[in-house]
Design a protein around this motif. Sequence first.
Motif, short mmCIF file in Angstrom:
data_model
loop_
_atom_site.label_atom_id
_atom_site.label_comp_id
_atom_site.label_asym_id
_atom_site.label_seq_id
_atom_site.Cartn_x
_atom_site.Cartn_y
_atom_site.Cartn_z
N ARG A 1 46.31 43.25 41.07
CA ARG A 1 44.87 43.15 40.87
C ARG A 1 44.17 42.88 42.20
O ARG A 1 43.06 43.37 42.42
CB ARG A 1 44.55 42.07 39.83
CG ARG A 1 45.06 42.45 38.42
CD ARG A 1 44.25 41.76 37.35
NE ARG A 1 44.82 42.01 36.02
CZ ARG A 1 44.65 43.10 35.33
NH1 ARG A 1 43.91 44.09 35.83
NH2 ARG A 1 45.20 43.25 34.12
N ASN B 1 44.51 48.43 39.19
CA ASN B 1 44.42 47.93 37.80
C ASN B 1 45.38 48.64 36.85
O ASN B 1 45.85 48.06 35.87
CB ASN B 1 42.99 48.10 37.27
CG ASN B 1 42.06 47.09 37.93
OD1 ASN B 1 42.47 45.99 38.29
ND2 ASN B 1 40.80 47.49 38.14
N ALA C 1 48.57 46.97 37.16
CA ALA C 1 48.42 45.62 36.61
C ALA C 1 48.49 45.66 35.08
O ALA C 1 49.14 44.83 34.45
CB ALA C 1 47.12 45.00 37.08
#
Length: 412
Positions: A375, A380, A383
């Motif tokens: 992150r 993302n 993540a």
Amino acid sequence: MSSDPWGRVDETGTVYVRTADGEQVVGSWAAGSPEEALAYFERKYEGLVVEIGLLEKRVRTTDLSSKDAQTAIGHLREQVDAHHAVGDLDALRTRLDKLVETVEARREERKAQRAKQSDEARHAKEALVTEAEELAQSDQWRAAGERLRALVDTWKGLPRLDRKSDDELWHRFSHARSAFSKRRKAHFAQLDAQREEARRVKERLVAEAEALSGSADWGPTAARYRELMAEWKAAGRAQREHEDDLWNRFRGAQDVFFAARSSVFAERDAEQSENLKLKEELAEEAEKLLPIQDLKATRAAFRSVNERWEAIGHVPRDARPKVEGRMHAVERAIQEAEEAEWRRTNPEARARAEGLTGQLQAAVDKLGKQIEQARAQGNNARADKLQRELEGRQALLEQALKGLQEFGVGHG
């Protein structure tokens, strides 16, 4: 000389009658007056009038044959033509001529009537022959036989035809009756043979049924009796004088066996009902061992109950699943308690559980750091993927911690 409108007597005593062809001599009269002579021959005339009137009535009202009527007319005509009477002889001839016409008309009428009756008789006999030929092919032996006999009676009541026609129709009629009788005889001969074969088969079935009547091998023997019954039905009927006797023997043998079986089963059912009561009491005693407080004592108590259970015989089949299910439920509860105890006291299993928990905790920690790093780098997608993997590992970790608690081990 004396005279009247139809006759006269001359001086010599000769009597005359007046006719369309002129005077004709009637006869001579010697004794008595001329008036007496005319009166005598007038009475002769009246006699002819009466005879003709009677003949007319007979022709009109009776079955007088044409031949006899013509003979009678001829006889009367001879008397009229002989001129031995004084009166209107021409009127008598006219009446006789009309009577001839009447007789001829009656003869023609009767001839036509006979022809009509003959035609009707022919049609009636042809209809009888047609029906008889149809009945000759029938398998309704009783009804067709009775109908053919009725047709014979009807035939006898009909007038005869000309010899040739009558003989031809009777030959067809008789042939149809003979054909039916031949077929019926063959049918009943075959039926007798079938019934004799049925009698032999049923004699054998009766012998086996009687031999089995004393058997105590209940299941197989009852099954065999069912097979024998099927064979009995398939065999058909024997002769009437044998069928009832064979059936009574066959049924009697079965009754002996099934009565004995019912008696034994009744005793067994009573015994099994008593066994069921005892097992229900033991199931209730076993159920009171739950919930388990002392596993060792519970195990010993259940063993005692089970030994007494095994010593009891069979229970009714329909009640068996329920009462056995109650015992099995208690037995499973004890087994589950034993497995939990074993897991709790097994050092190797506890070590494996602790090792697995440690590995999962380390993996969770590592994934948490990787997610923070992804992150921070703005990645993302990575993540989110790592987050899903973390959730799976956390679920496994929670499950492993619960297993570890069963061993009485905490995790810090």
